[in-house]
Scaffold this motif. Structure first.
Motif, PDB file in Angstrom:
ATOM      1  N   ARG A 104      30.632 122.221  99.953  1.00  0.00           N
ATOM      2  CA  ARG A 104      31.684 122.771 100.970  1.00  0.00           C
ATOM      3  C   ARG A 104      32.678 121.931 101.190  1.00  0.00           C
ATOM      4  N   GLU A 130      26.557 120.451  96.978  1.00  0.00           N
ATOM      5  CA  GLU A 130      25.509 120.326  97.815  1.00  0.00           C
ATOM      6  C   GLU A 130      24.406 120.974  97.241  1.00  0.00           C
ATOM      7  N   GLU A 131      23.443 120.805  96.188  1.00  0.00           N
ATOM      8  CA  GLU A 131      22.668 121.972  95.081  1.00  0.00           C
ATOM      9  C   GLU A 131      21.526 120.970  94.610  1.00  0.00           C
ATOM     10  N   GLY A 160      20.969 114.677  99.379  1.00  0.00           N
ATOM     11  CA  GLY A 160      20.932 116.295 100.065  1.00  0.00           C
ATOM     12  C   GLY A 160      20.313 116.410 101.367  1.00  0.00           C
ATOM     13  N   SER A 161      20.325 117.550 101.832  1.00  0.00           N
ATOM     14  CA  SER A 161      19.566 118.426 102.569  1.00  0.00           C
ATOM     15  C   SER A 161      18.407 118.331 102.841  1.00  0.00           C
ATOM     16  N   THR A 162      17.915 118.475 101.285  1.00  0.00           N
ATOM     17  CA  THR A 162      15.960 118.773 100.949  1.00  0.00           C
ATOM     18  C   THR A 162      15.780 117.709 100.476  1.00  0.00           C
ATOM     19  N   GLN A 165      17.532 117.920  96.717  1.00  0.00           N
ATOM     20  CA  GLN A 165      19.425 118.409  96.580  1.00  0.00           C
ATOM     21  C   GLN A 165      19.759 117.171  96.669  1.00  0.00           C
ATOM     22  N   LYS A 167      24.282 115.659  96.934  1.00  0.00           N
ATOM     23  CA  LYS A 167      25.564 116.063  97.478  1.00  0.00           C
ATOM     24  C   LYS A 167      26.055 114.769  96.503  1.00  0.00           C
TER      25      LYS A 167
END
Length: 200
Positions: A104, A130-131, A160-162, A165, A167
């Motif tokens: 990011r 983010e992974e 994270g987003s999912t 994931q 961050k």
């Protein structure tokens, strides 16, 4: 003036010249002897200083053996990153090899160290990635391996987003060593402690 008186005057003059010459030679011999004694004293002093310096060097080497052994073990890591560009390339390579595609933000800045010749500057790297959970933690371990001298300043992990994931906000400082400056200082210090021999 009869011949006897003339002969006496000539004899007295010759005696005077001989005495003057003997006195001059005696002074020169005394001066030469004094110079030789001074040179001998200087040589003995220089030899004593050299012996003292050798003893001090041996004691210093014995006292610092552990530290020097520690430094030798770290030299490959220190020599691996000598510039800011090399530090940045190491981070980019690690991100690529670990498959971290979602970076990011990434920022590097140079920080000067005043009065520290061995570490004149350091590189501060701040990034947000983010992974997947495993990739993020494996990347952090890889950075520790590639940049072992780096000092972690901030490591903050959130979701994270999912669900799979993570961050991570991370900031670390990588020192840039100047081994040439350290060697130059060491040589300068050695030159100062060397005894000076006066030549006669």
């Amino acid at each position: 003036m009869n011949p006897k008186q003339l002969a006496c005057i000539i004899l007295l003059m010759m005696i005077g010249v001989m005495m003057y010459s003997a006195l001059t030679i005696h002074k020169k011999v005394a001066a030469t002897r004094a110079e030789a004694e001074d040179a001998e004293t200087a040589a003995v002093t220089a030899e004593n200083e050299r012996s003292t310096a050798e003893i001090e060097t041996a004691v210093f080497k014995a006292n610092t053996e552990e530290v020097r052994r520690f430094l030798r073990s770290w030299l490959p890591s220190i020599e691996h990153v000598q510039t800011q560009q090399e530090a940045e390339q190491t981070i980019q390579l690690s991100l690529r090899e670990r498959g971290i595609s979602l970076v990011r933000t990434i920022k590097t800045e140079s920080k000067q160290s005043v009065g520290n010749k061995l570490i004149p500057k350091s590189v501060i790297t701040t990034l947000t990635i983010e992974e997947e959970f495993a990739k993020v933690l494996n990347w952090l371990g890889d950075i520790e391996r590639r940049l072992p001298t780096a000092r972690m300043k901030v490591v903050q992990i959130t979701g994270g987003s999912t669900g799979s994931q993570l961050k991570m906000d991370v900031s670390f400082e990588t020192p840039i060593f100047d081994l040439a400056a350290a060697d130059a200082d060491k040589k300068k210090d050695t030159a100062k402690t060397k005894p000076k021999v006066t030549k006669s």
